[in-house]
Every structure is written in C-alpha cells, then in structure tokens.
Design a protein around this motif. Structure first.
Motif, mmCIF file in Angstrom:
data_model
loop_
_atom_site.group_PDB
_atom_site.id
_atom_site.type_symbol
_atom_site.label_atom_id
_atom_site.label_comp_id
_atom_site.label_asym_id
_atom_site.label_seq_id
_atom_site.Cartn_x
_atom_site.Cartn_y
_atom_site.Cartn_z
ATOM 1 N N GLU A 147 0.804 -1.207 0.257
ATOM 2 C CA GLU A 147 0.035 -0.104 0.012
ATOM 3 C C GLU A 147 0.932 1.334 -0.036
ATOM 4 O O GLU A 147 1.824 1.448 0.678
ATOM 5 C CB GLU A 147 -0.916 -0.038 1.035
ATOM 6 N N GLY A 148 0.502 2.144 -0.741
ATOM 7 C CA GLY A 148 1.311 3.633 -0.881
ATOM 8 C C GLY A 148 1.175 4.014 -2.413
ATOM 9 O O GLY A 148 0.460 3.166 -3.208
ATOM 10 N N PRO A 149 1.501 5.179 -2.648
ATOM 11 C CA PRO A 149 2.222 6.022 -1.929
ATOM 12 C C PRO A 149 1.159 6.772 -0.937
ATOM 13 O O PRO A 149 -0.079 6.771 -1.092
ATOM 14 C CB PRO A 149 2.765 7.085 -2.935
ATOM 15 N N VAL A 150 1.632 7.559 -0.325
ATOM 16 C CA VAL A 150 1.125 8.474 0.764
ATOM 17 C C VAL A 150 1.334 10.051 0.580
ATOM 18 O O VAL A 150 2.308 10.516 0.956
ATOM 19 C CB VAL A 150 1.502 8.251 2.236
ATOM 20 N N PRO A 151 0.479 10.566 -0.395
ATOM 21 C CA PRO A 151 0.895 11.860 -0.809
ATOM 22 C C PRO A 151 1.135 12.991 0.160
ATOM 23 O O PRO A 151 1.822 13.973 0.144
ATOM 24 C CB PRO A 151 -0.449 12.375 -1.743
ATOM 25 N N GLU A 152 0.442 12.718 1.375
ATOM 26 C CA GLU A 152 0.655 13.776 2.411
ATOM 27 C C GLU A 152 2.057 13.634 2.980
ATOM 28 O O GLU A 152 2.318 14.968 3.755
ATOM 29 C CB GLU A 152 -0.211 13.398 3.588
ATOM 30 N N LEU A 153 2.925 12.883 2.621
ATOM 31 C CA LEU A 153 4.194 12.720 3.103
ATOM 32 C C LEU A 153 5.519 12.445 2.251
ATOM 33 O O LEU A 153 6.511 12.818 2.274
ATOM 34 C CB LEU A 153 4.444 11.516 4.277
ATOM 35 N N ASP A 154 4.903 12.332 0.712
ATOM 36 C CA ASP A 154 5.886 12.063 0.203
ATOM 37 C C ASP A 154 6.817 13.394 -0.401
ATOM 38 O O ASP A 154 7.931 13.049 -0.804
ATOM 39 C CB ASP A 154 5.256 11.138 -1.162
ATOM 40 N N ASP A 155 6.252 14.622 -0.347
ATOM 41 C CA ASP A 155 7.096 15.771 -0.518
ATOM 42 C C ASP A 155 8.219 15.706 0.479
ATOM 43 O O ASP A 155 9.280 16.194 -0.009
ATOM 44 C CB ASP A 155 6.309 17.012 -0.559
ATOM 45 N N ARG A 156 8.025 15.466 1.822
ATOM 46 C CA ARG A 156 9.049 15.273 2.579
ATOM 47 C C ARG A 156 10.531 14.518 2.159
ATOM 48 O O ARG A 156 11.358 14.744 2.264
ATOM 49 C CB ARG A 156 8.512 15.083 4.006
ATOM 50 N N ILE A 157 9.929 13.142 1.642
ATOM 51 C CA ILE A 157 10.957 12.339 1.156
ATOM 52 C C ILE A 157 11.470 12.815 -0.116
ATOM 53 O O ILE A 157 12.619 12.663 -0.108
ATOM 54 C CB ILE A 157 10.183 11.001 1.079
#
Length: 168
Positions: A147-157
């Motif tokens: 399961e993924g990606p998680v758009p709420e966090l991917d900008d941080r990565i």
C-alpha cells in the motif's frame, strides 16, 4: 482520526504515525551521511517492534533498513507473527529487500514514496541509475499486500533525496 488516502484505501492514525517515524529515520540517515531511507516493523496490533535507517555509507550496500528488519524478524518472531506484521517504510522496497521480505514471510508493506516516484525524482536530478533495476514489490514478491504512496508525506521524502543528491 487523521487519515490519508490512496485511491479507496484509507490510512489510519497508527499507519501515519509509523510512516512519520519512517520519515524521521530517513532524515537521521541523511544527517549521518547515508541515503535517506527509514523503516519500522510493527506487530499485528500496531505496536512498533523494531526500526532502522539506511546504513550504506560504509560501503555495504545491503544495509537497507527493510533488509535489516527482515533479518530481525526472522530471528525474533514466530512465522505466524511475521505474517501478521507490517513493514512501514519511507520508500518502496528495492528488489533485494522485497525478496528478503517474502523469504522471511513478513506481511503487509506500507510505503510513503514508490520506486517509480523515486526513479522520476532522481532522473530530474540527473542521478545515474543504480546497479539494480527498480521494480515494484509485487514484481518480485507477488503475494505481498503493498500500500502506498502517501501523498501527505511524499514531498518530505522527495526533499530529503534532493538534499542528499544536491546538498540543497
């Protein structure tokens, strides 16, 4: 309850808590001179059992956190507990880690950013491709729930990878 969405999939607060920790571990890896990846292994009840970050800067490029957690699980968990566990990770498993995950019999994988996203980001930065082709987990281990990606966090990565490769 806070949640993130991927298609019709809703991520609960426990999922997001572990994924945020993965981002923190990725930042710790970067601060230590390693590529920014971090992972958490959680039991079926959501309790974190183990965590790690990338440790490849010493020259051993098998020191991925997902691989280390698979080894930890094989040593410390019964097969039925491994199958019910979840590995949370900042980036989708590479083929090596996908294979280790499957061979050890771990359960679900939840990641912040996909291999396709990472490949695109690195391409934008003109980073040469690595020695192993990036493949989705299910191309290597078709029986694993991913399961993924998680758009709420991917900008941080994405920002961590940009910093690793450009210093900016």
């Amino acid at each position: 309850m806070t949640s993130a969405h991927r298609g019709d999939r809703q991520f609960g607060e426990t999922d997001l808590q572990h994924l945020r920790r993965c981002v923190e571990l990725a930042a710790e890896a970067l601060d230590a001179g390693d590529e920014p990846f971090g992972s958490v292994l959680a039991a079926a009840d959501g309790i974190a059992l183990a965590e790690d970050r990338n440790r490849v800067s010493g020259g051993d490029h098998t020191r991925h956190p997902e691989f280390e957690l698979a080894r930890w699980a094989a040593t410390n968990m019964a097969p039925e507990h491994r199958a019910a566990a979840t590995v949370y990770t900042s980036g989708e498993h590479c083929p090596m880690c996908s294979a280790a995950h499957a061979w050890v019999g771990l359960g679900r994988i939840v990641y912040v950013a996909s291999s396709a996203q990472l490949t695109a980001w690195l391409g934008e930065l003109d980073v040469p491709q690595g020695p192993v082709r990036p493949l989705p987990v299910n191309d290597v281990a078709p029986g694993i729930t991913v399961e993924g990606p998680v758009p709420e966090l991917d900008d941080r990565i994405r920002a961590l990878h940009r910093r690793f490769h450009t210093g900016a």
